[in-house]
Design an enzyme around this catalytic site. Sequence first.
Site, PDB file in Angstrom:
ATOM      1  N   ASP A 200       0.799  -0.947  -0.238  1.00  0.00           N
ATOM      2  CA  ASP A 200      -0.086   0.020  -0.073  1.00  0.00           C
ATOM      3  C   ASP A 200       0.892   1.413  -0.114  1.00  0.00           C
ATOM      4  O   ASP A 200       1.816   1.277   0.770  1.00  0.00           O
ATOM      5  CB  ASP A 200      -0.843   0.012   1.455  1.00  0.00           C
ATOM      6  CG  ASP A 200      -1.843   1.013   1.137  1.00  0.00           C
ATOM      7  OD1 ASP A 200      -2.575   1.009   0.196  1.00  0.00           O
ATOM      8  OD2 ASP A 200      -2.024   1.822   2.088  1.00  0.00           O
ATOM      9  N   GLU A 252       1.957  -0.453  -4.877  1.00  0.00           N
ATOM     10  CA  GLU A 252       1.073   0.683  -5.355  1.00  0.00           C
ATOM     11  C   GLU A 252       1.921   1.952  -4.920  1.00  0.00           C
ATOM     12  O   GLU A 252       1.931   2.545  -4.110  1.00  0.00           O
ATOM     13  CB  GLU A 252      -0.306   0.644  -4.508  1.00  0.00           C
ATOM     14  CG  GLU A 252      -1.248   1.617  -4.894  1.00  0.00           C
ATOM     15  CD  GLU A 252      -2.100   2.423  -3.660  1.00  0.00           C
ATOM     16  OE1 GLU A 252      -3.167   2.882  -4.019  1.00  0.00           O
ATOM     17  OE2 GLU A 252      -1.447   2.424  -2.580  1.00  0.00           O
TER      18      GLU A 252
END
Length: 505
Positions: A200, A252
């Site tokens: 993330d 990401e």
Amino acid sequence: MVTRCGARETRPTSESWWREGVLYQIYPRSFADANDDGIGDLRGITGNLEYLEWLGIDGIWLNPIHPSPNVDWGYDVSDYTGVHRDLGTLADLDELVAEAGRLGIRVLLDLVPNHTSDQHPWFRERPAYYVWADQVPNNWQSIFGGGSAWELDAETGRYYLHNFAREQPDLDWWNPGVRDEFDRILRFWLDRGIAGFRIDVAHALIKDNELRDEPSAEDRVFSMNRPETHQILRDWRRLADSYDPPRILVGEAYVLDVERWARYYGSGYDQLNLAFNFGLVHADLDAAEMRAVVAATEMLLPEGAWPGWTGSNHDVGRLTTRWCDGDEARARCALLILLTLRGTPFLYYGDELALADGHVPPERRLDVAEPSRDPCRTPMPWSRHGGWTNPWLPLEDTSRNVEEQRTDPSSTLHFTRDLIALRRRFRDVRLGSYAELPAPEGAWAWQRGEGVVVAVNLCATPVEIEGIEGAVMLATNRARESELVRGRLRLGAAEGVIIVAPEAK
Ligand code: GLC
Ligand code: CA
């Protein structure tokens, strides 16, 4: 099986599974509900692995499954080595990993290293793990809702940093204690047989050590995107590579500029194994725009690095809505593109059905962010009746569902499945080089490897592409399959084909 073109059906195994395979993103609360409490769970996923195997999926990425107060639905983690009770137990996860492994499907978890929940015990017990200041030190803005990224903590009278919601304090990655904790967390899961992580906000971990003002809220170069973050990714890659078989890191790195984004692979391809290409995500489904992103990606990725493609996720929305305004023919074109570019495609649950964003009335909104991301997180429609009892987010439109499409060979589900099977059969489609071919405005054509050509017309009028020879192996308009093309390919509006030269493998 040997096809008439001499190609063999192969299932990617061993170390290159993630280069050759197709990955599938599952939002666990919305995929399948095994105990009928309205919340999707791990046993629900295990119970539907057969569907994913039938579709041809090689790996799944689960959005966060850990204990969390759910301010940001799992992205505010309060225990990194546990499983959220809504989703099941650690034993359920072990069973999911084992069952998936039996079917040749790997499992990736979501690692959330940038911030924790403010309910994580570290926040009170190890305050030095977080970023603090006595006064608001700069102009940094929170990504959710705008406003200062600094929050006064009543208990200490100091301000802590939160790039996202105020319940998500950012960790201080300059602190070696934080690094040690995450090394332990990574090992905990990798030792349990997890195939790797989606990381993330991988570009955000390190903050400027002088906490300098950002030039603007759009150009964040001090609150994230710091060069020192690359060393963390390099260390994790070394750790992941030390496992047998090697585990993978999918980042990401939310950077639209392809050159800056490509840096997260590392110039020696020693950081992320794969990164989602947000340049493509945010392009329109338009030949010129997408061609430009792909050309830049091919040019700027470091030697050997492998692209990662997606059109949908739990933040940006579903490709059928974003790119296609619900139109199924265009959704097939998008799937054709994602699954035939050089790189690894990620499907988001439902993409294979041309599923559009759901309708979530204002009184049922649950997302902390604005605009709400709930519409792309609604439950998977398993049948005309949905397959859910009182789901946590509403499921209103079940017109595109698994059961009906699975029994209909002309459905988008079958189209996607056949596309995945064709990837498996032809090495050139999986691993061949990408070379753009001349095509008229509105159309896009490229060659993979020696003998596979993909052509797609994304405009509303027919086009003709010259210089193409071979057999149509797969087409968004399925009536065209087996057609022979001798020099001139005519494509109607929103139509795409894969053409294989007689000798291709
Ligand atoms: C990532 C996640 C998103 C989350 C945010 C904060 O962008 O994909 O869902 O809200 O990070 O963790
Ligand atoms: Ca449940």
